[in-house]
Design a protein around this motif. Structure first.
Motif, PDB file in Angstrom:
ATOM      1  N   ASN A  59       0.853  -1.182   0.000  1.00 27.69           N
ATOM      2  CA  ASN A  59       0.000   0.000   0.000  1.00 27.69           C
ATOM      3  C   ASN A  59       0.894   1.239   0.000  1.00 27.69           C
ATOM      4  N   TYR A  60       0.547   2.208  -0.826  1.00 26.49           N
ATOM      5  CA  TYR A  60       1.307   3.454  -0.923  1.00 26.49           C
ATOM      6  C   TYR A  60       0.358   4.609  -0.655  1.00 26.49           C
ATOM      7  N   SER A  61       0.680   5.443   0.335  1.00 24.24           N
ATOM      8  CA  SER A  61      -0.110   6.625   0.696  1.00 24.24           C
ATOM      9  C   SER A  61       0.790   7.849   0.584  1.00 24.24           C
ATOM     10  N   PRO A  62       0.841   8.477  -0.593  1.00 22.47           N
ATOM     11  CA  PRO A  62       1.757   9.608  -0.767  1.00 22.47           C
ATOM     12  C   PRO A  62       1.400  10.780   0.145  1.00 22.47           C
ATOM     13  N   ILE A  63       2.392  11.273   0.868  1.00 25.62           N
ATOM     14  CA  ILE A  63       2.175  12.344   1.834  1.00 25.62           C
ATOM     15  C   ILE A  63       1.634  13.602   1.172  1.00 25.62           C
ATOM     16  N   PHE A  64       2.115  13.920  -0.023  1.00 28.19           N
ATOM     17  CA  PHE A  64       1.700  15.172  -0.649  1.00 28.19           C
ATOM     18  C   PHE A  64       0.232  15.177  -1.056  1.00 28.19           C
ATOM     19  N   PHE A  65      -0.452  14.028  -1.096  1.00 26.78           N
ATOM     20  CA  PHE A  65      -1.899  13.987  -1.355  1.00 26.78           C
ATOM     21  C   PHE A  65      -2.713  13.989  -0.077  1.00 26.78           C
ATOM     22  N   ASN A  66      -2.105  13.624   1.052  1.00 25.13           N
ATOM     23  CA  ASN A  66      -2.834  13.476   2.307  1.00 25.13           C
ATOM     24  C   ASN A  66      -2.741  14.749   3.144  1.00 25.13           C
ATOM     25  N   THR A  67      -3.835  15.079   3.816  1.00 21.04           N
ATOM     26  CA  THR A  67      -3.859  16.221   4.721  1.00 21.04           C
ATOM     27  C   THR A  67      -4.477  15.788   6.039  1.00 21.04           C
ATOM     28  N   ASN A  68      -4.216  16.536   7.103  1.00 19.16           N
ATOM     29  CA  ASN A  68      -4.768  16.212   8.410  1.00 19.16           C
ATOM     30  C   ASN A  68      -5.369  17.466   9.044  1.00 19.16           C
ATOM     31  N   THR A  69      -6.134  18.194   8.263  1.00 24.46           N
ATOM     32  CA  THR A  69      -6.811  19.395   8.750  1.00 24.46           C
ATOM     33  C   THR A  69      -8.279  19.060   8.967  1.00 24.46           C
ATOM     34  N   GLY A  70      -9.092  20.079   9.201  1.00 24.02           N
ATOM     35  CA  GLY A  70     -10.530  19.859   9.328  1.00 24.02           C
ATOM     36  C   GLY A  70     -11.125  19.261   8.061  1.00 24.02           C
ATOM     37  N   TYR A  71     -10.482  19.517   6.929  1.00 24.78           N
ATOM     38  CA  TYR A  71     -10.919  18.950   5.651  1.00 24.78           C
ATOM     39  C   TYR A  71      -9.910  17.895   5.217  1.00 24.78           C
ATOM     40  N   ALA A  72      -9.680  16.930   6.101  1.00 29.02           N
ATOM     41  CA  ALA A  72      -8.661  15.904   5.890  1.00 29.02           C
ATOM     42  C   ALA A  72      -8.934  15.110   4.616  1.00 29.02           C
ATOM     43  N   ARG A  73      -7.848  14.704   4.000  1.00 29.06           N
ATOM     44  CA  ARG A  73      -7.919  13.895   2.793  1.00 29.06           C
ATOM     45  C   ARG A  73      -6.945  12.738   2.944  1.00 29.06           C
ATOM     46  N   LYS A  74      -7.365  11.571   2.512  1.00 30.28           N
ATOM     47  CA  LYS A  74      -6.497  10.392   2.490  1.00 30.28           C
ATOM     48  C   LYS A  74      -6.554   9.803   1.094  1.00 30.28           C
ATOM     49  N   PHE A  75      -5.388   9.451   0.576  1.00 29.87           N
ATOM     50  CA  PHE A  75      -5.288   8.856  -0.747  1.00 29.87           C
ATOM     51  C   PHE A  75      -4.421   7.609  -0.636  1.00 29.87           C
ATOM     52  N   ASN A  76      -4.910   6.486  -1.129  1.00 29.21           N
ATOM     53  CA  ASN A  76      -4.192   5.214  -1.056  1.00 29.21           C
ATOM     54  C   ASN A  76      -4.157   4.541  -2.417  1.00 29.21           C
ATOM     55  N   VAL A  77      -3.035   3.904  -2.706  1.00 29.05           N
ATOM     56  CA  VAL A  77      -2.888   3.053  -3.883  1.00 29.05           C
ATOM     57  C   VAL A  77      -2.449   1.695  -3.354  1.00 29.05           C
ATOM     58  N   ALA A  78      -3.120   0.629  -3.770  1.00 28.62           N
ATOM     59  CA  ALA A  78      -2.806  -0.696  -3.246  1.00 28.62           C
ATOM     60  C   ALA A  78      -2.706  -1.714  -4.374  1.00 28.62           C
ATOM     61  N   LEU A  79      -1.853  -2.699  -4.169  1.00 29.83           N
ATOM     62  CA  LEU A  79      -1.650  -3.785  -5.124  1.00 29.83           C
ATOM     63  C   LEU A  79      -1.423  -5.054  -4.320  1.00 29.83           C
ATOM     64  N   ASP A  80      -2.095  -6.144  -4.702  1.00 27.26           N
ATOM     65  CA  ASP A  80      -1.802  -7.409  -4.038  1.00 27.26           C
ATOM     66  C   ASP A  80      -1.888  -8.571  -5.013  1.00 27.26           C
ATOM     67  N   TYR A  81      -1.252  -9.644  -4.615  1.00 22.63           N
ATOM     68  CA  TYR A  81      -1.315 -10.916  -5.326  1.00 22.63           C
ATOM     69  C   TYR A  81      -2.055 -11.858  -4.392  1.00 22.63           C
ATOM     70  N   ALA A  82      -3.294 -12.169  -4.726  1.00 22.88           N
ATOM     71  CA  ALA A  82      -4.192 -12.867  -3.810  1.00 22.88           C
ATOM     72  C   ALA A  82      -4.290 -14.357  -4.122  1.00 22.88           C
ATOM     73  N   ASP A  83      -4.494 -15.140  -3.088  1.00 22.75           N
ATOM     74  CA  ASP A  83      -4.754 -16.576  -3.197  1.00 22.75           C
ATOM     75  C   ASP A  83      -3.726 -17.290  -4.066  1.00 22.75           C
ATOM     76  N   ALA A  84      -2.469 -17.127  -3.716  1.00 27.35           N
ATOM     77  CA  ALA A  84      -1.363 -17.672  -4.512  1.00 27.35           C
ATOM     78  C   ALA A  84      -1.402 -19.200  -4.610  1.00 27.35           C
ATOM     79  N   PHE A  85      -1.988 -19.872  -3.637  1.00 23.88           N
ATOM     80  CA  PHE A  85      -2.020 -21.329  -3.643  1.00 23.88           C
ATOM     81  C   PHE A  85      -3.260 -21.905  -4.322  1.00 23.88           C
ATOM     82  N   ASP A  86      -4.125 -21.066  -4.864  1.00 23.54           N
ATOM     83  CA  ASP A  86      -5.360 -21.525  -5.497  1.00 23.54           C
ATOM     84  C   ASP A  86      -5.020 -22.245  -6.796  1.00 23.54           C
ATOM     85  N   SER A  87      -5.073 -23.574  -6.781  1.00 28.33           N
ATOM     86  CA  SER A  87      -4.656 -24.367  -7.943  1.00 28.33           C
ATOM     87  C   SER A  87      -5.603 -24.220  -9.130  1.00 28.33           C
TER      88      SER A  87
END
Length: 176
Positions: A59-87
């Motif tokens: 997960n990547y949450s770039p600081i320059f997109f996120n704020t912690n004021t009264g009008y807080a903003r959170k931005f996340n980018v995520a990547l995963d490789y799921a269920d690797a053992f699923d034959s």
């Protein structure tokens, strides 16, 4: 009837136990990596052998997109490789990949107390789940009422793109 229902209740052959394991590590202030091993059963479950699911992601949450004021903003980018053992899906590795972005924005909050007195917040999300587009949106009011809507697809066929089953979900949550 009670005797019939409880005959096998404490029979050790009918009991099974499973565990889930997970690890989350904050590599930097902006980057988190994680892994999970789920459904680790020590014997069969209802006569079926259960294969554990292994997922690893970042997960990547770039600081320059996120704020912690009264009008807080959170931005996340995520990547995963799921269920690797699923034959059933191992011949198509791209179907294991999930990717998404999420933006959360406070629209109305008490400045300085945005985590305690958040009056209105919205979240928008988009991505790909196993090769199919997914999306979601939610509205949170007074940190008590949350309405969420999401859509994603499941593959019902043998290969990705053969038989898509689109799922739509709406949810209203109440709580403190």
């Amino acid at each position: 009837r009670f005797d019939d229902a409880t005959d096998d209740m404490f029979d050790k052959n009918t009991l099974s136990m499973g565990l889930d394991f997970g690890l989350l590590y904050q590599l930097t202030r902006e980057v988190r990596i994680g892994a999970s091993l789920r459904d680790v059963y020590f014997k069969e479950l209802a006569g079926d052998k259960i294969t554990p699911d292994f997922t690893i992601g970042v997960n990547y949450s770039p600081i320059f997109f996120n704020t912690n004021t009264g009008y807080a903003r959170k931005f996340n980018v995520a990547l995963d490789y799921a269920d690797a053992f699923d034959s059933e899906r191992n011949y198509k590795p791209l179907s294991h990949i999930n990717f998404g972005v999420e933006l959360e924005q406070n629209l109305l909050a008490w400045p300085g107390l945005n985590n305690q007195l958040r009056i209105l917040a919205v979240r928008l999300a988009a991505g790909f789940r196993g090769g199919y587009p997914s999306a979601g949106a939610s509205i949170e009011v007074l940190r008590v009422f949350t309405f969420e809507f999401a859509t994603w697809a499941e593959e019902r066929g043998y290969y990705t793109g053969q038989d898509e089953e689109r799922v739509y979900m709406a949810q209203l949550s109440l709580g403190f």
